[in-house]
Design an enzyme around this catalytic site. Structure first.
Site, PDB file in Angstrom:
ATOM      1  N   LYS A 188       0.850  -1.211   0.000  1.00 48.77           N
ATOM      2  CA  LYS A 188       0.000   0.000   0.000  1.00 48.77           C
ATOM      3  C   LYS A 188       0.872   1.242   0.000  1.00 48.77           C
ATOM      4  O   LYS A 188       0.635   2.182  -0.751  1.00 48.77           O
ATOM      5  CB  LYS A 188      -0.868  -0.010   1.252  1.00 48.77           C
ATOM      6  CG  LYS A 188      -1.555   1.319   1.554  1.00 48.77           C
ATOM      7  CD  LYS A 188      -2.436   1.299   2.785  1.00 48.77           C
ATOM      8  CE  LYS A 188      -1.741   1.618   4.046  1.00 48.77           C
ATOM      9  NZ  LYS A 188      -1.497   3.023   4.315  1.00 48.77           N
ATOM     10  N   ASN A 189       1.935   1.216   0.855  1.00 51.43           N
ATOM     11  CA  ASN A 189       2.720   2.437   1.049  1.00 51.43           C
ATOM     12  C   ASN A 189       3.737   2.682  -0.053  1.00 51.43           C
ATOM     13  O   ASN A 189       4.538   3.610   0.032  1.00 51.43           O
ATOM     14  CB  ASN A 189       3.375   2.425   2.436  1.00 51.43           C
ATOM     15  CG  ASN A 189       2.304   2.575   3.518  1.00 51.43           C
ATOM     16  OD1 ASN A 189       1.181   2.987   3.233  1.00 51.43           O
ATOM     17  ND2 ASN A 189       2.642   2.217   4.734  1.00 51.43           N
ATOM     18  N   CYS A 220      -4.958  12.090  12.522  1.00 52.80           N
ATOM     19  CA  CYS A 220      -5.890  10.954  12.443  1.00 52.80           C
ATOM     20  C   CYS A 220      -5.799  10.263  13.801  1.00 52.80           C
ATOM     21  O   CYS A 220      -5.277  10.810  14.758  1.00 52.80           O
ATOM     22  CB  CYS A 220      -5.479  10.015  11.315  1.00 52.80           C
ATOM     23  SG  CYS A 220      -3.891   9.274  11.613  1.00 52.80           S
ATOM     24  N   ARG A 254       0.234  14.224  13.144  1.00 52.06           N
ATOM     25  CA  ARG A 254       0.789  13.940  11.805  1.00 52.06           C
ATOM     26  C   ARG A 254       0.883  15.188  10.927  1.00 52.06           C
ATOM     27  O   ARG A 254       0.364  15.239   9.830  1.00 52.06           O
ATOM     28  CB  ARG A 254      -0.009  12.834  11.126  1.00 52.06           C
ATOM     29  CG  ARG A 254      -0.033  11.555  11.951  1.00 52.06           C
ATOM     30  CD  ARG A 254      -0.719  10.423  11.256  1.00 52.06           C
ATOM     31  NE  ARG A 254       0.151   9.880  10.183  1.00 52.06           N
ATOM     32  CZ  ARG A 254      -0.249   8.867   9.400  1.00 52.06           C
ATOM     33  NH1 ARG A 254      -1.457   8.374   9.528  1.00 52.06           N
ATOM     34  NH2 ARG A 254       0.542   8.398   8.467  1.00 52.06           N
ATOM     35  N   ASP A 279       4.229   0.111  12.632  1.00 50.75           N
ATOM     36  CA  ASP A 279       3.022  -0.543  12.110  1.00 50.75           C
ATOM     37  C   ASP A 279       2.882  -1.952  12.642  1.00 50.75           C
ATOM     38  O   ASP A 279       1.840  -2.577  12.477  1.00 50.75           O
ATOM     39  CB  ASP A 279       3.068  -0.600  10.576  1.00 50.75           C
ATOM     40  CG  ASP A 279       3.108   0.784   9.979  1.00 50.75           C
ATOM     41  OD1 ASP A 279       3.690   0.953   8.897  1.00 50.75           O
ATOM     42  OD2 ASP A 279       2.591   1.713  10.630  1.00 50.75           O
ATOM     43  N   ARG A 300      -9.112  -0.388   3.889  1.00 57.18           N
ATOM     44  CA  ARG A 300      -8.195   0.677   3.422  1.00 57.18           C
ATOM     45  C   ARG A 300      -6.807   0.102   3.138  1.00 57.18           C
ATOM     46  O   ARG A 300      -6.069   0.629   2.333  1.00 57.18           O
ATOM     47  CB  ARG A 300      -8.071   1.783   4.474  1.00 57.18           C
ATOM     48  CG  ARG A 300      -9.355   2.555   4.701  1.00 57.18           C
ATOM     49  CD  ARG A 300      -9.126   3.813   5.478  1.00 57.18           C
ATOM     50  NE  ARG A 300      -8.173   4.687   4.802  1.00 57.18           N
ATOM     51  CZ  ARG A 300      -8.080   6.012   5.029  1.00 57.18           C
ATOM     52  NH1 ARG A 300      -8.886   6.574   5.921  1.00 57.18           N
ATOM     53  NH2 ARG A 300      -7.205   6.757   4.393  1.00 57.18           N
TER      54      ARG A 300
HETATM   55  C1  EPZ Z   1       4.371   6.560   6.756  1.00 62.73           C
HETATM   56  O1  EPZ Z   1       3.639   7.561   7.432  1.00 62.73           O
HETATM   57  C2  EPZ Z   1       3.425   5.385   6.509  1.00 62.73           C
HETATM   58  N1  EPZ Z   1       2.326   5.846   5.665  1.00 62.73           N
HETATM   59  C3  EPZ Z   1       2.894   4.889   7.849  1.00 62.73           C
HETATM   60  O2  EPZ Z   1       2.048   3.757   7.602  1.00 62.73           O
HETATM   61  C4  EPZ Z   1       4.070   4.431   8.693  1.00 62.73           C
HETATM   62  O3  EPZ Z   1       3.604   4.021   9.955  1.00 62.73           O
HETATM   63  C5  EPZ Z   1       5.056   5.610   8.861  1.00 62.73           C
HETATM   64  O4  EPZ Z   1       5.449   6.096   7.568  1.00 62.73           O
HETATM   65  C6  EPZ Z   1       6.314   5.202   9.594  1.00 62.73           C
HETATM   66  O5  EPZ Z   1       7.005   4.249   8.811  1.00 62.73           O
HETATM   67  C7  EPZ Z   1       2.505   5.933   4.334  1.00 62.73           C
HETATM   68  O6  EPZ Z   1       3.574   5.684   3.787  1.00 62.73           O
HETATM   69  C8  EPZ Z   1       1.305   6.349   3.543  1.00 62.73           C
HETATM   70  P1  EPZ Z   1       6.452   9.847   9.108  1.00 62.73           P
HETATM   71  P2  EPZ Z   1       4.256   9.047   7.532  1.00 62.73           P
HETATM   72  O7  EPZ Z   1       6.392  11.058   8.250  1.00 62.73           O
HETATM   73  O8  EPZ Z   1       5.134   9.314   6.376  1.00 62.73           O
HETATM   74  C9  EPZ Z   1       5.841  13.041  12.593  1.00 62.73           C
HETATM   75  C10 EPZ Z   1       0.006   2.596   7.611  1.00 62.73           C
HETATM   76  O9  EPZ Z   1      -0.734   2.079   8.433  1.00 62.73           O
HETATM   77  N2  EPZ Z   1       6.018  14.028  11.512  1.00 62.73           N
HETATM   78  O10 EPZ Z   1       7.665   8.982   9.045  1.00 62.73           O
HETATM   79  O11 EPZ Z   1       3.140   9.979   7.788  1.00 62.73           O
HETATM   80  C11 EPZ Z   1       4.611  12.161  12.377  1.00 62.73           C
HETATM   81  O12 EPZ Z   1       3.489  12.774  12.937  1.00 62.73           O
HETATM   82  C12 EPZ Z   1       0.647   3.942   7.885  1.00 62.73           C
HETATM   83  O13 EPZ Z   1       0.268   2.099   6.491  1.00 62.73           O
HETATM   84  C13 EPZ Z   1       6.019  15.393  11.862  1.00 62.73           C
HETATM   85  O14 EPZ Z   1       5.866  15.757  13.011  1.00 62.73           O
HETATM   86  O15 EPZ Z   1       5.175   8.921   8.820  1.00 62.73           O
HETATM   87  C14 EPZ Z   1       4.982  10.880  13.082  1.00 62.73           C
HETATM   88  O16 EPZ Z   1       4.703  11.003  14.458  1.00 62.73           O
HETATM   89  C15 EPZ Z   1       0.365   4.388   9.304  1.00 62.73           C
HETATM   90  N3  EPZ Z   1       6.174  16.305  10.863  1.00 62.73           N
HETATM   91  C16 EPZ Z   1       6.484  10.779  12.858  1.00 62.73           C
HETATM   92  O17 EPZ Z   1       6.940  12.114  12.577  1.00 62.73           O
HETATM   93  C17 EPZ Z   1       6.365  15.935   9.549  1.00 62.73           C
HETATM   94  O18 EPZ Z   1       6.518  16.820   8.688  1.00 62.73           O
HETATM   95  C18 EPZ Z   1       6.872   9.868  11.710  1.00 62.73           C
HETATM   96  O19 EPZ Z   1       6.133  10.316  10.591  1.00 62.73           O
HETATM   97  C19 EPZ Z   1       6.370  14.555   9.234  1.00 62.73           C
HETATM   98  C20 EPZ Z   1       6.207  13.616  10.229  1.00 62.73           C
END
Ligand code: EPZ
Length: 444
Positions: free
Chosen positions: A22-23, A116, A121, A307, A421
């Site tokens: 998916k990702n 969410c 996020r 995850d 999803r």
């Molecule tokens: C991706 O989310 C994946 N989603 C997530 O999978 C996965 O859990 C996550 O990476 C970690 O590997 C997709 O690829 C669509 P991050 P992402 O940016 O990119 C904070 C699933 O179930 N952050 O690495 O959103 C953020 O809030 C999903 O498939 C900021 O604060 O994760 C989080 O706490 C869930 N500011 C942490 O950092 C930013 O600009 C890591 O976020 C970006 C992120």
């Protein structure tokens, strides 16, 4: 609305083939915006988030054809650069189109993807990186949109303050058409990013990961169409591996990628789960029901992925002793705990001692809700009993299904459309493994 009716306590046996990730799929659609030529993607998982992302591309003018698990995307020559709120608000990945739209058209208007169930996020790390590349981006609190313009993105050296999976991808998707060289430092290592890099290279991008956390891109004038096959989904493999352990069964996983889930396999082995290497892409997972407590701390790749922690918690309810899970990536990822406690699980929250939370946690510490805990302790083994359960986030949802499969008696799991999803035909795969699971419409 639909629910699962599950009669648990049956060890699962059989074979399951893991579909496309998916990702990765979601980001291949964003990458398709970078060219006017057709982009054909194979092994696309037929899941709701993919449908949502197709709607985002259609809202920008693209034409999309689907045949089985292959998607053909043709951008229009008159792309609109504003994502409609009702389309963009349904999934966070919609915000990533800001990269290609700025790079190609010098303009992008995207709804704030917002938080969410698992946290605030924000996308501050995405926005800061694009500003370093010459974009002007303002956030309008009245309409909830980021309004971005650029008279031509230019290369830069940008060091991410903290790990961000989609933040790294958003900047890649902009830099491939920017003027000059971009170096992304402290870039995320999730292997899904390297699949996106392969896709971009097949479109003519000049991009390479030059070290574990450094990616170098030389912008090119134009990118061409391509045909690409998505890698398998690691999260789905881990879900079925744990389904085998939790039900004390044996599941053969096809399209397996042991190399990309080493931190999981190491923890699974420590806990007494058994992994059989059939061949390079086939793995058997089994367990005898006697498991050792194995505590984990989640971390960005190559650590134990966030995850995987929810299904791991169910597994630890079957292990002897008190184990701990410390969630360091998201600030609110234990929504499933209250549901597991309904089934008799003995779980308590705690605050793992951390000297400098802002430096230690992957989320921004000021996003951390007061009173929220980043740790849980699980006392096992517990014989889980049936319950009426409510899904509210994707990975927690799969977790509740696993718990119901392990529990004695008949459980109801509400909100299965959230599972759709991220999991294609989840209940069909489980039925093929011997699970007693039915999907029924909710009585109105
Ligand atoms: C991706 O989310 C994946 N989603 C997530 O999978 C996965 O859990 C996550 O990476 C970690 O590997 C997709 O690829 C669509 P991050 P992402 O940016 O990119 C904070 C699933 O179930 N952050 O690495 O959103 C953020 O809030 C999903 O498939 C900021 O604060 O994760 C989080 O706490 C869930 N500011 C942490 O950092 C930013 O600009 C890591 O976020 C970006 C992120």
């Amino acid at each position: 609305m639909e629910k699962f009716i599950i009669n648990g306590g049956i060890p699962l046996h059989g074979t399951v083939a893991v579909g496309g990730a998916k990702n990765v799929a979601l980001k291949t659609f964003v990458a398709a915006l970078l060219t006017d030529e057709p982009v054909v993607i194979h092994n696309v998982p037929l899941i709701r988030d993919v449908t949502y992302m197709m709607d985002v591309l259609r809202s920008l003018g693209a034409t999309i054809e689907i045949s089985d698990h292959t998607v053909r995307i043709q951008n229009s020559t008159s792309v609109t650069t504003t994502v409609p709120l009702e389309v963009g608000a349904r999934l966070r990945t919609s915000s990533m189109v800001i990269g290609p739209l700025l790079a190609r058209y010098g303009e992008a208007n995207i709804p704030n993807p917002g938080g969410c169930r698992i946290g605030a996020r924000p996308i501050d790390r995405h926005i800061e990186g694009l500003k370093e590349m010459g974009a002007e981006i303002i956030y309008n609190h009245d309409d909830g949109y980021f309004h971005a313009t650029s008279s031509g993105l230019h290369g830069t050296t940008y060091r991410f303050p903290k790990n961000t999976h989609t933040g790294t991808e958003t900047l890649l998707l902009a830099a491939v058409l920017a003027q000059g060289e971009t170096i992304l430092e402290n870039a995320a290592e999730e292997i899904e990013i390297d699949d996106l890099i392969k896709l971009l290279q097949s479109m003519g991008a000049d991009i390479a990961r030059i070290s574990a956390r450094t990616i170098k891109i030389h912008g090119v004038k134009k990118l061409h169409g391509t045909e690409f096959t998505i890698m398998p989904d690691r999260n789905v493999e881990v879900t079925f591996a744990l389904a085998a352990a939790i039900t004390a069964g044996k599941i053969t996983v096809q399209n397996s990628q042991r190399h990309n889930i080493r931190s999981f396999l190491s923890a699974l082995g420590s806990a007494g789960g058994v992994t059989g290497e059939v061949d390079e892409h086939t793995t058997t997972y089994s367990g005898n029901g006697n498991y050792k407590l194995t505590s984990i701390v989640t971390a960005p790749d190559p650590g134990f992925m966030t995850d995987w922690q929810a299904p791991w918690a169910v597994f630890m309810t079957q292990a002897s002793g008190r184990s701990a899970i410390h969630e360091t990536v998201f600030e609110s990822r234990f929504s499933y705990v209250s549901e597991l406690k309904k089934m008799g699980a003995e779980i308590e929250f705690f605050d793992p001692p951390v000297e400098d939370p802002e430096a230690f946690y992957n989320f921004n510490w000021n996003d951390h809700p007061d009173g929220y805990h980043q740790g849980i302790k699980i006392l096992g083994p517990t014989i889980l009993h049936n319950a009426i359960l409510e899904i509210d986030d994707l990975r927690a949802g799969a977790t509740l299904v696993l718990a119901a499969l392990a529990a004695k008696g008949e459980s109801y799991v509400h909100g299965v459309e959230i599972l759709d999803r991220g999991y294609e035909n989840f209940e069909k795969s489980l039925k093929n493994l011997g699970a007693n699971i039915e999907r029924v419409k909710e009585e109105v």
